[in-house]
Write a protein that holds these residues in place. Sequence first.
Motif, PDB file in Angstrom:
ATOM      1  N   LEU A   1       0.769  -1.094   0.076  1.00 47.54           N
ATOM      2  CA  LEU A   1      -0.026  -0.258   0.099  1.00 47.54           C
ATOM      3  C   LEU A   1       0.925   1.202   0.075  1.00 47.54           C
ATOM      4  O   LEU A   1       1.848   1.234   0.660  1.00 47.54           O
ATOM      5  CB  LEU A   1      -1.024   0.127   0.998  1.00 47.54           C
ATOM      6  N   LEU A   2       0.310   2.308  -0.706  1.00 50.08           N
ATOM      7  CA  LEU A   2       1.083   3.555  -0.768  1.00 50.08           C
ATOM      8  C   LEU A   2       1.065   4.363   0.471  1.00 50.08           C
ATOM      9  O   LEU A   2       1.908   4.658   1.133  1.00 50.08           O
ATOM     10  CB  LEU A   2       0.597   4.415  -1.983  1.00 50.08           C
ATOM     11  N   GLY A   3      -0.111   4.573   0.971  1.00 52.05           N
ATOM     12  CA  GLY A   3      -0.280   5.162   2.201  1.00 52.05           C
ATOM     13  C   GLY A   3      -0.087   6.476   2.325  1.00 52.05           C
ATOM     14  O   GLY A   3       0.499   7.174   3.635  1.00 52.05           O
ATOM     15  N   SER A   4      -0.096   7.467   1.485  1.00 53.08           N
ATOM     16  CA  SER A   4       0.301   8.737   1.516  1.00 53.08           C
ATOM     17  C   SER A   4      -0.333   9.499   2.471  1.00 53.08           C
ATOM     18  O   SER A   4      -1.607   9.355   2.644  1.00 53.08           O
ATOM     19  CB  SER A   4      -0.062   9.556  -0.049  1.00 53.08           C
ATOM     20  N   LYS A   5       0.599  10.249   3.228  1.00 54.11           N
ATOM     21  CA  LYS A   5       0.014  11.079   4.197  1.00 54.11           C
ATOM     22  C   LYS A   5       1.032  12.387   4.453  1.00 54.11           C
ATOM     23  O   LYS A   5       2.061  12.391   3.810  1.00 54.11           O
ATOM     24  CB  LYS A   5       0.351  10.601   5.492  1.00 54.11           C
ATOM     25  N   ASP A   6       0.523  13.548   4.834  1.00 56.35           N
ATOM     26  CA  ASP A   6       1.277  14.779   4.979  1.00 56.35           C
ATOM     27  C   ASP A   6       2.344  14.476   6.286  1.00 56.35           C
ATOM     28  O   ASP A   6       1.949  13.457   6.908  1.00 56.35           O
ATOM     29  CB  ASP A   6       0.463  15.948   5.364  1.00 56.35           C
ATOM     30  N   GLU A   7       3.241  15.323   6.090  1.00 52.54           N
ATOM     31  CA  GLU A   7       4.298  15.125   7.291  1.00 52.54           C
ATOM     32  C   GLU A   7       3.690  15.109   8.563  1.00 52.54           C
ATOM     33  O   GLU A   7       4.060  14.211   9.258  1.00 52.54           O
ATOM     34  CB  GLU A   7       5.310  16.272   7.293  1.00 52.54           C
ATOM     35  N   LYS A   8       2.621  15.814   9.063  1.00 61.57           N
ATOM     36  CA  LYS A   8       2.165  15.878  10.470  1.00 61.57           C
ATOM     37  C   LYS A   8       1.347  14.778  10.848  1.00 61.57           C
ATOM     38  O   LYS A   8       0.984  14.220  11.848  1.00 61.57           O
ATOM     39  CB  LYS A   8       1.524  17.210  10.683  1.00 61.57           C
ATOM     40  N   ALA A   9       0.751  13.956   9.657  1.00 57.68           N
ATOM     41  CA  ALA A   9      -0.103  12.775   9.868  1.00 57.68           C
ATOM     42  C   ALA A   9       0.654  11.474   9.934  1.00 57.68           C
ATOM     43  O   ALA A   9       1.798  11.214   9.555  1.00 57.68           O
ATOM     44  CB  ALA A   9      -0.967  12.771   8.616  1.00 57.68           C
ATOM     45  N   GLU A  10       0.236  10.716  10.929  1.00 60.92           N
ATOM     46  CA  GLU A  10       0.780   9.350  11.226  1.00 60.92           C
ATOM     47  C   GLU A  10       0.654   8.481  10.064  1.00 60.92           C
ATOM     48  O   GLU A  10      -0.383   8.517   9.359  1.00 60.92           O
ATOM     49  CB  GLU A  10       0.094   8.841  12.521  1.00 60.92           C
TER      50      GLU A  10
ATOM     51  N   THR B   1       3.313   0.630   5.066  1.00 60.09           N
ATOM     52  CA  THR B   1       3.142   1.289   3.582  1.00 60.09           C
ATOM     53  C   THR B   1       4.280   1.962   3.168  1.00 60.09           C
ATOM     54  O   THR B   1       5.413   2.102   3.982  1.00 60.09           O
ATOM     55  CB  THR B   1       2.013   2.510   3.927  1.00 60.09           C
ATOM     56  N   VAL B   2       4.360   2.430   2.122  1.00 57.47           N
ATOM     57  CA  VAL B   2       5.618   3.264   1.374  1.00 57.47           C
ATOM     58  C   VAL B   2       5.581   4.353   2.255  1.00 57.47           C
ATOM     59  O   VAL B   2       6.725   4.684   2.328  1.00 57.47           O
ATOM     60  CB  VAL B   2       5.141   3.233  -0.187  1.00 57.47           C
ATOM     61  N   GLU B   3       4.756   4.959   2.572  1.00 58.39           N
ATOM     62  CA  GLU B   3       4.985   6.275   3.377  1.00 58.39           C
ATOM     63  C   GLU B   3       5.387   6.311   4.511  1.00 58.39           C
ATOM     64  O   GLU B   3       6.410   7.098   5.010  1.00 58.39           O
ATOM     65  CB  GLU B   3       3.646   6.938   3.595  1.00 58.39           C
ATOM     66  N   PHE B   4       4.940   4.924   5.278  1.00 59.53           N
ATOM     67  CA  PHE B   4       5.773   4.665   6.579  1.00 59.53           C
ATOM     68  C   PHE B   4       7.223   4.304   6.313  1.00 59.53           C
ATOM     69  O   PHE B   4       8.231   4.939   7.127  1.00 59.53           O
ATOM     70  CB  PHE B   4       4.961   3.521   6.952  1.00 59.53           C
ATOM     71  N   TRP B   5       7.564   3.665   5.469  1.00 62.29           N
ATOM     72  CA  TRP B   5       8.834   3.327   5.035  1.00 62.29           C
ATOM     73  C   TRP B   5       9.534   4.669   4.608  1.00 62.29           C
ATOM     74  O   TRP B   5      10.772   4.649   5.038  1.00 62.29           O
ATOM     75  CB  TRP B   5       8.784   2.272   3.928  1.00 62.29           C
ATOM     76  N   GLY B   6       9.099   5.549   4.075  1.00 56.91           N
ATOM     77  CA  GLY B   6       9.936   6.817   3.635  1.00 56.91           C
ATOM     78  C   GLY B   6      10.342   7.737   4.892  1.00 56.91           C
ATOM     79  O   GLY B   6      10.769   8.872   4.454  1.00 56.91           O
ATOM     80  N   ARG B   7       9.765   7.495   5.929  1.00 60.40           N
ATOM     81  CA  ARG B   7       9.960   8.132   7.188  1.00 60.40           C
ATOM     82  C   ARG B   7      10.620   7.499   8.187  1.00 60.40           C
ATOM     83  O   ARG B   7      10.820   7.843   9.441  1.00 60.40           O
ATOM     84  CB  ARG B   7       8.735   9.239   7.471  1.00 60.40           C
TER      85      ARG B   7
ATOM     86  N   ARG C   1       4.279  12.545   2.005  1.00 64.39           N
ATOM     87  CA  ARG C   1       3.562  12.442   0.533  1.00 64.39           C
ATOM     88  C   ARG C   1       4.683  11.523  -0.577  1.00 64.39           C
ATOM     89  O   ARG C   1       4.320  11.456  -1.586  1.00 64.39           O
ATOM     90  CB  ARG C   1       3.270  13.869  -0.086  1.00 64.39           C
ATOM     91  N   VAL C   2       5.415  10.885   0.466  1.00 62.99           N
ATOM     92  CA  VAL C   2       6.176   9.974  -0.239  1.00 62.99           C
ATOM     93  C   VAL C   2       5.353   8.862  -1.088  1.00 62.99           C
ATOM     94  O   VAL C   2       5.851   8.665  -2.470  1.00 62.99           O
ATOM     95  CB  VAL C   2       7.422   9.372   0.482  1.00 62.99           C
ATOM     96  N   GLY C   3       4.619   8.581  -0.633  1.00 68.64           N
ATOM     97  CA  GLY C   3       3.603   7.580  -1.188  1.00 68.64           C
ATOM     98  C   GLY C   3       2.628   7.991  -2.265  1.00 68.64           C
ATOM     99  O   GLY C   3       2.143   7.202  -2.957  1.00 68.64           O
TER     100      GLY C   3
END
Length: 133
Positions: free
Chosen positions: A65-74, A79-85, A104-106
């Motif tokens: 899953l991509l799971g795109s989120k802004d920096e302030k959101a968990e 997800t890719v978003e989790f991995w990217g941070r 927004r990496v995802g």
Amino acid sequence: MQKRTKDNPWKLKTPPQSSTYEMYIDEKEGKEIIVCTVGKTILHYDARIINDLYEMLKSHGDWMLLGSKDEKAEAKDGTVEFWGRSSDNPIGGWYGLKKGLRGRVGMYIPPLMEALGLAEVEHNKRNNRIRAK
């Protein structure tokens, strides 16, 4: 990797195909970066994310899953978003480089991976996934 410049950027669409944006490779403070322009917003990502994400997806071996989120959101684990941070990724934290706009990496990196021929990305309205080619 085919490098694009400010004068010849990749023209991409978000995974749901709902928005367009541009990306190109630049250098900042001696580091290769990806510049992502979304409307008037400019984000920067460490260019190492391309190879690092590809290697992670290859070892993952399935859709993620991509799971795109802004920096302030968990970001959701797995997800890719989790991995990217995550402190567990190859750089030990955020691939996003501009404070306040590091998320927004995802959303923005997977279409670049697809354009480079490194990954397949789903294009549903939500809950899109990616896998290495």
